[in-house]
Design an enzyme around this catalytic site. Structure first.
Site, PDB file in Angstrom:
ATOM      1  N   SER A 255       5.425  11.760  -2.565  1.00 61.51           N
ATOM      2  CA  SER A 255       5.163  13.077  -3.156  1.00 61.51           C
ATOM      3  C   SER A 255       6.080  13.362  -4.338  1.00 61.51           C
ATOM      4  CB  SER A 255       5.373  14.183  -2.119  1.00 61.51           C
ATOM      5  OG  SER A 255       4.550  13.980  -1.003  1.00 61.51           O
TER       6      SER A 255
HETATM    7  N1  SAH Z   1       6.303  11.186   3.280  1.00 61.56           N
HETATM    8  C1  SAH Z   1       5.990  10.035   2.452  1.00 61.56           C
HETATM    9  C2  SAH Z   1       4.699  10.203   1.667  1.00 61.56           C
HETATM   10  C3  SAH Z   1       3.621   9.814   2.497  1.00 61.56           C
HETATM   11  S1  SAH Z   1       2.008   9.618   1.885  1.00 61.56           S
HETATM   12  C4  SAH Z   1       7.118   9.669   1.530  1.00 61.56           C
HETATM   13  O1  SAH Z   1       8.124  10.381   1.489  1.00 61.56           O
HETATM   14  O2  SAH Z   1       6.993   8.636   0.868  1.00 61.56           O
HETATM   15  C5  SAH Z   1       1.214   9.873   3.443  1.00 61.56           C
HETATM   16  C6  SAH Z   1       1.430   8.766   4.450  1.00 61.56           C
HETATM   17  O3  SAH Z   1       0.788   9.183   5.654  1.00 61.56           O
HETATM   18  C7  SAH Z   1       0.802   7.424   4.062  1.00 61.56           C
HETATM   19  O4  SAH Z   1       1.777   6.430   4.102  1.00 61.56           O
HETATM   20  C8  SAH Z   1      -0.275   7.224   5.117  1.00 61.56           C
HETATM   21  O5  SAH Z   1      -0.456   5.887   5.474  1.00 61.56           O
HETATM   22  C9  SAH Z   1       0.269   8.033   6.285  1.00 61.56           C
HETATM   23  N2  SAH Z   1      -0.716   8.454   7.289  1.00 61.56           N
HETATM   24  C10 SAH Z   1      -2.013   8.815   7.104  1.00 61.56           C
HETATM   25  N3  SAH Z   1      -2.584   9.133   8.277  1.00 61.56           N
HETATM   26  C11 SAH Z   1      -1.635   8.985   9.236  1.00 61.56           C
HETATM   27  C12 SAH Z   1      -1.624   9.148  10.646  1.00 61.56           C
HETATM   28  N4  SAH Z   1      -2.704   9.535  11.325  1.00 61.56           N
HETATM   29  N5  SAH Z   1      -0.456   8.912  11.300  1.00 61.56           N
HETATM   30  C13 SAH Z   1       0.660   8.508  10.641  1.00 61.56           C
HETATM   31  N6  SAH Z   1       0.700   8.308   9.309  1.00 61.56           N
HETATM   32  C14 SAH Z   1      -0.436   8.551   8.607  1.00 61.56           C
END
Ligand code: SAH
Length: 247
Positions: free
Chosen positions: A95
């Site tokens: 993000s």
């Molecule tokens: N917080 C992260 C940004 C994440 S982007 C950072 O600081 O870099 C969102 C993430 O959520 C992705 O890596 C995606 O694979 C994950 N995601 C999507 N659905 C999910 C689920 N059901 N459980 C766990 N992770 C999930």
């Protein structure tokens, strides 16, 4: 497509150089003097985060401290402190710095809490949380991303972050309830198991919706009553896994 991407990177680098030039008279006030990104990080905190109204000292200090450039792919290191989200592989993104700060501030952490994150991604948001909370539990559904974040956080000595590979839809029951829950992938509706794992007095921040989302703050009163407030329109990657079957 690849060509467009390359042009974009060049533009990003040019922007980064401009930022460097504009800030060359600013003293290093964060990080070690040998840290080549200390100045960019300070500018990120002042111009993107404080300037947009984030005031919580603990959050600002955490954003000053965590080396965001270590969480982005090597070819994007120079763009790590710019004002946008960046790709981290597997179609996922880290993000924008302001959104990380805004979401963290909305949890109103004071220190000593137990926090849960759904969507570890690069591990950056978890590292920011771990500067304030006592323990951070974080779940990532894509194994390659989760394992990379786990190795990086371990190498950085973040011993209070616990990464699990799996679907975060049902939270992490063994360590529940949590003082704070942060969800960084957008489900179409609020997963009930996560609300259930929030402590009375706890707060959860979550982007909800399909192509466009609202960032929602959920609060649980001491009596267990659940309140919801819309904070901001946002764009996040979708939450995958079980939540998609429930549509
Ligand atoms: N917080 C992260 C940004 C994440 S982007 C950072 O600081 O870099 C969102 C993430 O959520 C992705 O890596 C995606 O694979 C994950 N995601 C999507 N659905 C999910 C689920 N059901 N459980 C766990 N992770 C999930």
């Amino acid at each position: 497509m690849e060509k467009i991407f390359r042009i974009l990177i060049v533009l990003l680098l040019l922007c980064a150089c401009r930022l460097d030039a504009e800030t060359s008279n600013v003293q290093h006030s964060a990080g070690a003097p040998t840290d080549p990104y200390a100045q960019q990080r300070e500018q990120m905190v002042r111009n993107q985060i404080e300037a947009r109204g984030v005031r919580d000292r603990l959050v600002l200090d955490a954003m000053r401290k965590v080396h965001r450039h270590l969480f982005v792919p090597g070819h994007l290191t120079q763009a790590a402190y710019l004002d946008f989200p960046l790709p981290i592989g597997e179609g996922q993104t880290i993000s924008q710095p302001y959104i990380v700060a805004f979401m963290t501030e909305s949890l109103q952490l004071k220190g000593g809490e137990k926090a849960l994150e759904i969507g570890t991604g690069s591990g950056y948001q978890a590292a920011v949380l771990a500067e304030i909370a006592k323990e951070v539990y974080t779940i990532e559904i894509i194994p390659s991303l989760g394992n990379r974040a786990k190795a990086l956080l371990k190498a950085m000595g973040c011993e209070n972050i616990h990464v699990r590979i799996g679907d975060g839809y049902r939270g992490w029951r063994e360590h529940a309830p949590y003082d704070a829950i942060i969800v960084t992938a957008a489900p179409p509706s609020i997963p009930k198991p996560l609300v259930d794992q929030l402590k009375p007095g706890g707060r959860m921040v979550i982007p909800v919706g399909e192509s466009f989302q609202e960032l929602i703050l959920i609060t649980k009163g001491r009596d267990g009553a659940v309140g919801k407030k819309s904070l901001l329109p946002v764009r996040f990657v979708p939450m995958t896994g079980e939540v998609q079957e429930k549509k």
